[in-house]
Design an enzyme around this catalytic site. Sequence first.
Site, PDB file in Angstrom:
ATOM      1  N   GLU A 175       0.831  -1.203   0.000  1.00 54.55           N
ATOM      2  CA  GLU A 175       0.000   0.000   0.000  1.00 54.55           C
ATOM      3  C   GLU A 175       0.868   1.257   0.000  1.00 54.55           C
ATOM      4  O   GLU A 175       2.015   1.257   0.456  1.00 54.55           O
ATOM      5  CB  GLU A 175      -0.923   0.004   1.222  1.00 54.55           C
ATOM      6  CG  GLU A 175      -1.967  -1.096   1.195  1.00 54.55           C
ATOM      7  CD  GLU A 175      -2.920  -1.012   2.376  1.00 54.55           C
ATOM      8  OE1 GLU A 175      -4.125  -1.195   2.182  1.00 54.55           O
ATOM      9  OE2 GLU A 175      -2.439  -0.737   3.498  1.00 54.55           O
ATOM     10  N   GLU A 225      -4.468   1.016  -2.185  1.00 54.79           N
ATOM     11  CA  GLU A 225      -5.141   0.548  -0.973  1.00 54.79           C
ATOM     12  C   GLU A 225      -5.641  -0.869  -1.208  1.00 54.79           C
ATOM     13  O   GLU A 225      -6.232  -1.167  -2.259  1.00 54.79           O
ATOM     14  CB  GLU A 225      -6.314   1.470  -0.630  1.00 54.79           C
ATOM     15  CG  GLU A 225      -7.138   1.036   0.556  1.00 54.79           C
ATOM     16  CD  GLU A 225      -6.532   1.480   1.890  1.00 54.79           C
ATOM     17  OE1 GLU A 225      -6.931   0.929   2.931  1.00 54.79           O
ATOM     18  OE2 GLU A 225      -5.656   2.375   1.883  1.00 54.79           O
ATOM     19  N   PRO A 255     -25.922  59.262 -18.454  1.00 51.93           N
ATOM     20  CA  PRO A 255     -25.822  57.799 -18.488  1.00 51.93           C
ATOM     21  C   PRO A 255     -24.897  57.304 -17.390  1.00 51.93           C
ATOM     22  O   PRO A 255     -23.881  57.919 -17.080  1.00 51.93           O
ATOM     23  CB  PRO A 255     -25.222  57.520 -19.875  1.00 51.93           C
ATOM     24  CG  PRO A 255     -25.590  58.714 -20.697  1.00 51.93           C
ATOM     25  CD  PRO A 255     -25.561  59.876 -19.748  1.00 51.93           C
ATOM     26  N   GLY A 303     -27.695  55.678 -12.813  1.00 51.04           N
ATOM     27  CA  GLY A 303     -28.582  54.768 -12.099  1.00 51.04           C
ATOM     28  C   GLY A 303     -30.063  54.977 -12.334  1.00 51.04           C
ATOM     29  O   GLY A 303     -30.868  54.662 -11.469  1.00 51.04           O
ATOM     30  N   LYS A 304     -30.454  55.491 -13.516  1.00 53.33           N
ATOM     31  CA  LYS A 304     -31.876  55.735 -13.762  1.00 53.33           C
ATOM     32  C   LYS A 304     -32.670  54.430 -13.863  1.00 53.33           C
ATOM     33  O   LYS A 304     -33.762  54.313 -13.307  1.00 53.33           O
ATOM     34  CB  LYS A 304     -32.034  56.578 -15.028  1.00 53.33           C
ATOM     35  CG  LYS A 304     -31.395  57.961 -14.939  1.00 53.33           C
ATOM     36  CD  LYS A 304     -31.688  58.814 -16.155  1.00 53.33           C
ATOM     37  CE  LYS A 304     -31.094  58.262 -17.435  1.00 53.33           C
ATOM     38  NZ  LYS A 304     -29.616  58.200 -17.405  1.00 53.33           N
ATOM     39  N   THR A 305     -32.115  53.439 -14.569  1.00 48.89           N
ATOM     40  CA  THR A 305     -32.802  52.152 -14.665  1.00 48.89           C
ATOM     41  C   THR A 305     -32.906  51.493 -13.298  1.00 48.89           C
ATOM     42  O   THR A 305     -33.929  50.901 -12.939  1.00 48.89           O
ATOM     43  CB  THR A 305     -32.061  51.224 -15.646  1.00 48.89           C
ATOM     44  OG1 THR A 305     -32.073  51.820 -16.942  1.00 48.89           O
ATOM     45  CG2 THR A 305     -32.720  49.858 -15.712  1.00 48.89           C
TER      46      THR A 305
END
Length: 881
Positions: A203, A208, A589, A592-594
Site C-alpha cells: 500500500e 489501498e 448615463p 442609475g436611472k434604470t
Amino acid sequence: MYTCATYRNGQISRNLLNKSSDQHIHINKCTFGEQARNKMDKAKREQQRDVILQCVCALLNSGGGVISAGVENEDYDYCTMSLGEDMQIYLKSLLNPANIEDFIEFVPSGNALQMYVKSWCSHDNRARLCSVDSGLKERSGTSTLFIPPSGVLDFIKKKRQTLYSGPPAKKKWTQGDELIYQKAEQFYEKREARLGQILDFGESVNVEFKSFDSEKNLEKRLKENLPKYLSAFGNTKGGFLIIGVDDRSKTVVGCGRGMDAQTMEQMIQEICNRAQSRAFHLLDCARKEEWSVDCEVFEVMENSGEEPRYIVGFKVPAFCCAVFEDNPKCWHIENDAITLLDPRSWLEKIQLCDPGNELSSRFNKVLSLKDSPPQCRAVYSTQDITKLQERIFSVREENVLSRYIPQELQKYEKLLNIPPIQSRSGPGILIMSTSWAIDVNLPRNKSVICEALLISTDCYPTLFCWAEGDSPELWQYVNDTAFSLKQKLVNLAGYTGRLCVIPRLVNCQTGEVIQNETDGAPSYPDSYTLGHIEEVLALLRSLTIVVMSISSPLSDTLGCEFFNLLTEVQYTILSSYNGIRSLLIYGPPGSGKTLIAMEKIRRIKNSDNCEDTDILYLCENVGLRDFVRKQFICLCETRASFMKSPEETFSRVKHIIVDEGQNFRLEHGDWYKKANRLVRKMRSHTSSSGLPPLNSQNEAFLREVVRNSKEVFDAMLDLIHQIADNSKPEETAHFQDMVKNVTLSHSFRGKLIRRTNLPSVETEVVKIIRNLLQQGHSANDIAVLYSTKEELCKREYGVKKEKLPVQFGSVENVHQGVVVLDTIRRFSGLERNIVILVDPTVHSFQNEVGVNVLLSAFSRARIRLYVLQSKRSILTPRIPF
C-alpha cells in the site's frame, strides 16, 4: 416567514410559526446532563444529539434564532449538570475553533432549556459555512482521512494551485510511490491473480488493499466503503483500490464468494456511477474535466473447486476539483424548513471570498466576507459607509435619544409620547418611517399609521407600529416586519453581534402598547441588548446598508455586489417623491436611472398593494424589456408594442414607469399622450427625460455617475458638452447645468481605444475578442454594437465565421453567457464590461439626436470601450478623443 421545527419521536416536523419575530425551533423532549445521558439507550442518545446539532447548525447558517428544548429528566439543573459530555464535544467540534459560548447562550426556563443562537460568521480559520462534516476525503500516506470543515479552504487552495500548474504531475511523487503505482497498474491491467499469491507491491498513498473475503453482505460493505476511497483518491493523486487482497500480508484472498461476475459488475458500476455524480468543479475551474472511475472484476485462479472468488480493482484518476463521499452535513433554513445543502451549493458557498486587492484599492469595501454571516456577499461602493451612516442616522454621543423624523411624518410626532420611548435617554436614535415593511421589501399594511425603530443602549432594538385596533393580521404584520428587518441586518448587511428586533403594536388612540399573546414567553438574554455606543453605531451601519441596498443589475462576476448601494440622492428620490402625479428623473448615463426605475416599481407595489398588472414598464428595446420581465415585478413592453396594442390591453394599469425615454421615437404615434390617457386619474412616474417641456414637470436630478470607468466617463462628458451646445434654447440651461455638476464617484480609469482606417473591421473585432478571451474575460463581458440593423446583418457573418470559442447572440440573449452582437439602439439601457462600437454613425433622419445615440452607445461600457472605424466610415457627429 419563520421556522418552527418540532422534534417528536425521533423526527423533526416543521410548520409555520405565525406568532414570532424570530426563527424558533421547538424540540419536544430531550435528556440533558452527563449522568442522565449515560443511562440512555445509545441509539436514542445519538438521535437526540444529532437533532440538537442539526438545529444549531441550521440557525447558525440562517441568521440565528432560538431553540426551545423540553427537558425530559425532571431533576435536571443546567447550572450544575450542564448539557452532557457528548453534546459538549459535538457542539465544540461543530464550532471549532470558536468556543460554544461565542455563538450559543443557554438559559433554563421552567421545564425547557432555551438556546439562543447567533449567526455564524467566517474568519481567517473558519469556513464560510458552519458544517458538521465536509463530506470530503483525502489520502495521506497509506491512510484515508476526512477533511474537516475548517480544513476545506486549505484543500481548495491546494486544488487551485494544481489547476493553474498543469495536470497532476507524477514527478511530485516519491520514487517508492511511483514504483508501487506502476506495479499496481500492471496487476490491474493484467487481470490475473492466484489464490494465496503474495503481491510484490504494498500500500501507498496511491494504493489501498481490502480483503472483504468473509463478508456475507458484500454489497452493503461496498456501499459503505467505496465512496470514501473513491473520494480520497480522486481528491489526492489518484490511484488503485484493490479488493480481495489482505492489506497486511499482501496475499490474494478473493472476495464475493457465491456471486457471479456479471452481478458483481452491475452492482459495482451502480456504486461508481453514484460516486461520479458527486464530482464537482470549483467556481474558477477552466478545465471542466470529466471524471470517471474504471473498474475490473476478474476471477481468482487455482481455487480448488470452491465457489468462485474475485478480485475487484478500481483505477481512480485524480480529479481537478472536489469529489464528495457524501453530502456535506451542513443544514440551513430554506422555505421554512431545515434543509441539507447539496454538495454543489455547499462548494459554491464555501468558496466565496473577497475579490482581489485591485478592487479594494479603488473602491470602499462596505462589507467584507471576512467575519461576515454565511448569507452575505461582499459589497463595494463609492461611498464610505461610516460617513453615510453619520449623515443619515446621526447619534449624539451624550445621553440624548436622537430622532429621525421625515418631514411628511412630523405631524405624527406626538404619537411618540409613550413610556417605552419617553423612558429612553440614549445614546441612540428613534427612526420613524411610513412603513419599515417597504424598506425590507414587504407589503405595507394600510391600517398602520406610522412606524418607528428604536436603537439605543441598554435596550433591545424595538419596532413600534401605531395602528387602530388589535387584530391577528396586524400582529402578523408587525412580526413579519420585525423578523425581516432582523434577517436583513444579519444576512444582507453583515451584523455579527447578538441581535433581536422586538415587535410592539401601539394603539394610536390611547398610546398604550398592546400586549401580544406571546409576551409571556421567555425574553432574550441581557446580552441581546445594545451595551454601549459602539454597538449602537455598528448596528446603525448595518441598518444604513439595509435601507440603501438595492437589487442591482450592476452586480459583477466576482462573487460580490458591486455598487449595490443607493447614493444619497437616489435614496432621497425614492423616499421623498411620493403622492405626486408625475416625476421626471434627469441624469447622465451611468447615474442609475434604470436602477431607480426598478426599485421604484418594487416600492409602489409594496406601498399600494399593487398586482403586477397594475404597473407598466416601458422601454425602447427588447433586451431591456426582457431583463425587467425576468424580475417578475410588473408588465413590461417596448414603446413600439405599447403603441400597437389597444388601450383596453392596459385597462388595469395604474402606474407607468418609462425608462430610457430620451431614445423613444414617434413613428408609431405620441406615446406620452397615450400613457397620460391611461393614468389620467392616476400617478405616472418616469425614469428619464421623456418628451414634455422642462418647465411643466416635477423634476429630480441624478448627478453622480457610478457605472463607467474614468476614460469612458471623460468621453461621455465631451458628448454631453456637444449636446448642451446644440440643444434648443429652452433646454440649453438644463444641459449646461448637467455638464457643470455631473461627477464621477470613483477613480477607476479603464480604457478607451480608438482604431481608424481599418481595411476590415470584422477582422479587428475577431482579433479583439480573441485577445480578451486569452486575457481571461468571458463572453458575458463583451458586446459588439453596430449603428444600424442593416450594418449588423451585413457584417455579423464575418465575425461568426471565425468560430471563436464562444457563442454569439442578440440582446434577447444578453443574460445567457453570449457575446452580444446587436445595434446601439437595441442595446440601450443594457451594459457590458467591454463594448466594441463598429463604425458608430446614425441615420440621416436621426441627425438631431445623433449625439444622444452615441452618448448612449458610449455609456454601455462599464470598463473598456473600443471604437473601430473602417476606411469608408464618416462619423456623424464628431466623436471625442
